[in-house]
Design a protein around this motif. Sequence first.
Motif, mmCIF file in Angstrom:
data_model
loop_
_atom_site.group_PDB
_atom_site.id
_atom_site.type_symbol
_atom_site.label_atom_id
_atom_site.label_comp_id
_atom_site.label_asym_id
_atom_site.label_seq_id
_atom_site.Cartn_x
_atom_site.Cartn_y
_atom_site.Cartn_z
ATOM 1 N N ARG A 134 0.831 -1.205 0.000
ATOM 2 C CA ARG A 134 0.000 0.000 0.000
ATOM 3 C C ARG A 134 0.867 1.257 0.000
ATOM 4 N NH1 ARG A 134 -5.339 0.714 -1.114
ATOM 5 N NH2 ARG A 134 -5.293 2.497 0.293
ATOM 6 N N VAL A 135 1.933 1.230 0.777
ATOM 7 C CA VAL A 135 2.833 2.377 0.814
ATOM 8 C C VAL A 135 3.417 2.635 -0.569
ATOM 9 C CG1 VAL A 135 4.968 3.292 1.818
ATOM 10 C CG2 VAL A 135 3.355 2.031 3.257
ATOM 11 N N ALA A 136 3.695 1.564 -1.327
ATOM 12 C CA ALA A 136 4.261 1.684 -2.665
ATOM 13 C C ALA A 136 3.225 2.050 -3.723
ATOM 14 C CB ALA A 136 4.945 0.375 -3.049
ATOM 15 N N GLY A 137 1.949 2.140 -3.344
ATOM 16 C CA GLY A 137 0.916 2.523 -4.284
ATOM 17 C C GLY A 137 0.406 1.406 -5.169
ATOM 18 N N LYS A 138 0.690 0.157 -4.799
ATOM 19 C CA LYS A 138 0.219 -0.970 -5.599
ATOM 20 C C LYS A 138 -1.253 -1.261 -5.275
ATOM 21 C CE LYS A 138 4.826 -3.033 -5.781
ATOM 22 N NZ LYS A 138 5.674 -4.198 -5.423
ATOM 23 N N ARG A 139 -1.922 -1.916 -6.215
ATOM 24 C CA ARG A 139 -3.349 -2.182 -6.059
ATOM 25 C C ARG A 139 -3.664 -3.612 -5.651
ATOM 26 N NH1 ARG A 139 -6.597 1.102 -10.815
ATOM 27 N NH2 ARG A 139 -5.709 3.164 -10.372
ATOM 28 N N VAL A 140 -2.707 -4.488 -5.786
ATOM 29 C CA VAL A 140 -2.943 -5.903 -5.507
ATOM 30 C C VAL A 140 -2.064 -6.340 -4.345
ATOM 31 C CG1 VAL A 140 -2.896 -8.242 -6.432
ATOM 32 C CG2 VAL A 140 -3.534 -6.324 -7.911
ATOM 33 N N ALA A 141 -2.673 -6.947 -3.350
ATOM 34 C CA ALA A 141 -1.923 -7.420 -2.193
ATOM 35 C C ALA A 141 -1.069 -8.632 -2.562
ATOM 36 C CB ALA A 141 -2.873 -7.793 -1.066
ATOM 37 N N PRO A 142 0.091 -8.779 -1.932
ATOM 38 C CA PRO A 142 0.931 -9.953 -2.206
ATOM 39 C C PRO A 142 0.414 -11.190 -1.475
ATOM 40 C CG PRO A 142 1.960 -8.578 -0.548
ATOM 41 C CD PRO A 142 0.724 -7.846 -0.997
ATOM 42 N N ALA A 143 1.167 -12.261 -1.568
ATOM 43 C CA ALA A 143 0.788 -13.526 -0.939
ATOM 44 C C ALA A 143 0.776 -13.397 0.578
ATOM 45 C CB ALA A 143 1.767 -14.624 -1.360
ATOM 46 N N PRO A 144 -0.002 -14.259 1.270
ATOM 47 C CA PRO A 144 -0.076 -14.189 2.724
ATOM 48 C C PRO A 144 1.279 -14.229 3.418
ATOM 49 C CG PRO A 144 -1.810 -15.613 1.900
ATOM 50 C CD PRO A 144 -0.953 -15.255 0.725
ATOM 51 N N GLY A 145 2.207 -15.025 2.912
ATOM 52 C CA GLY A 145 3.520 -15.100 3.549
ATOM 53 C C GLY A 145 4.244 -13.764 3.544
ATOM 54 N N THR A 146 4.083 -12.988 2.476
ATOM 55 C CA THR A 146 4.706 -11.671 2.387
ATOM 56 C C THR A 146 4.042 -10.703 3.358
ATOM 57 O OG1 THR A 146 5.253 -12.049 0.069
ATOM 58 C CG2 THR A 146 5.280 -9.767 0.827
ATOM 59 N N LEU A 147 2.722 -10.799 3.500
ATOM 60 C CA LEU A 147 2.013 -9.965 4.466
ATOM 61 C C LEU A 147 2.466 -10.280 5.888
ATOM 62 C CD1 LEU A 147 -1.631 -10.130 3.042
ATOM 63 C CD2 LEU A 147 0.053 -8.300 2.736
ATOM 64 N N ASP A 148 2.614 -11.559 6.187
ATOM 65 C CA ASP A 148 3.075 -11.953 7.520
ATOM 66 C C ASP A 148 4.477 -11.414 7.793
ATOM 67 O OD1 ASP A 148 0.693 -13.295 7.678
ATOM 68 O OD2 ASP A 148 1.567 -15.312 7.693
ATOM 69 N N ALA A 149 5.351 -11.480 6.784
ATOM 70 C CA ALA A 149 6.722 -11.000 6.956
ATOM 71 C C ALA A 149 6.739 -9.496 7.232
ATOM 72 C CB ALA A 149 7.550 -11.325 5.716
ATOM 73 N N GLY A 150 5.883 -8.758 6.536
ATOM 74 C CA GLY A 150 5.798 -7.327 6.788
ATOM 75 C C GLY A 150 5.337 -7.025 8.197
ATOM 76 N N TRP A 151 4.350 -7.776 8.671
ATOM 77 C CA TRP A 151 3.829 -7.581 10.037
ATOM 78 C C TRP A 151 4.895 -7.912 11.076
ATOM 79 C CZ3 TRP A 151 -0.346 -5.025 11.403
ATOM 80 C CH2 TRP A 151 -0.920 -5.206 12.668
ATOM 81 N N ARG A 152 5.627 -8.989 10.854
ATOM 82 C CA ARG A 152 6.696 -9.349 11.788
ATOM 83 C C ARG A 152 7.743 -8.235 11.882
ATOM 84 N NH1 ARG A 152 6.553 -14.300 8.704
ATOM 85 N NH2 ARG A 152 5.399 -15.918 9.844
ATOM 86 N N ALA A 153 8.073 -7.632 10.746
ATOM 87 C CA ALA A 153 9.106 -6.595 10.734
ATOM 88 C C ALA A 153 8.668 -5.341 11.475
ATOM 89 C CB ALA A 153 9.482 -6.262 9.288
ATOM 90 N N VAL A 154 7.370 -5.068 11.452
ATOM 91 C CA VAL A 154 6.840 -3.885 12.133
ATOM 92 C C VAL A 154 6.687 -4.120 13.632
ATOM 93 C CG1 VAL A 154 4.770 -2.421 12.319
ATOM 94 C CG2 VAL A 154 5.691 -2.997 10.073
ATOM 95 N N TRP A 155 6.554 -5.355 14.043
ATOM 96 C CA TRP A 155 6.223 -5.674 15.441
ATOM 97 C C TRP A 155 7.175 -5.058 16.467
ATOM 98 C CZ3 TRP A 155 1.730 -7.468 17.110
ATOM 99 C CH2 TRP A 155 1.624 -7.856 18.450
ATOM 100 N N PRO A 156 8.501 -5.084 16.272
ATOM 101 C CA PRO A 156 9.378 -4.470 17.279
ATOM 102 C C PRO A 156 9.072 -3.000 17.535
ATOM 103 C CG PRO A 156 10.660 -5.858 15.811
ATOM 104 C CD PRO A 156 9.295 -5.753 15.215
ATOM 105 N N VAL A 157 8.620 -2.283 16.521
ATOM 106 C CA VAL A 157 8.236 -0.880 16.707
ATOM 107 C C VAL A 157 6.984 -0.790 17.575
ATOM 108 C CG1 VAL A 157 7.441 1.210 15.516
ATOM 109 C CG2 VAL A 157 9.298 -0.162 14.551
#
Length: 226
Positions: free
Chosen positions: A81-104
Amino acid sequence: MRDDGGAAPAGPAEPAAPEAEEVDTPAGPARVTWHRAARPRLVLALGHGAGGGVEARDLRALAGTLPGHGVSVALVEQPWRVAGKRVAPAPGTLDAGWRAVWPVLAGEGLPVVSGGRSAGARVACRTAGELGAHAVLALAFPLHPPGRPERSRAGELLGTGVRTLVVQGGRDPFGRPAEFPKDAEVVEVPGGDHGFAVPRRGAGPDAQEAALAVITASVREWLERE
């Protein structure tokens, strides 16, 4: 000041203005927009769905209401979404993004309730155990694809390992409240669809606000038990 010269009682502290920060993830930068409570006791992290962003009506309503009740809300935008794309990636990529944000999110030093709407709710459910989430809030959980109840995702919902609340529209084609397992804690939003929109025909002028009030009140009451 009071007439007797003493200081007037302090009223509720005002929530802080929203603050946004970018977070590096394996899929690119994510964005966290903080709606901080003045005296927080919890952080509620909310991810968006696969068809929209953090401007969703339920996410906006929670971010606008909960900081006044001691809950800091972090709206998390996935890298696509930040990159302005219209199609979400695969669930594994979404999970990886969430994991990376978690420490914040955990860096506030408070218990973190992991949540989101639709695809974001699935991410929160799948990662809750490994990340040490305090609880999970699943808004408009896509229990199954529309018209395909045999393709149930109930396993994700029931496998969080922590207290989990589902808030579901009464006419959500991805799963109506009565379709959920009996041991799931579900709050129904009467007349709400997958985006918690209610029909305009035959409804009063305040029907949409009433639906959002069901969401904010039920989530606030649930969080008060955390």
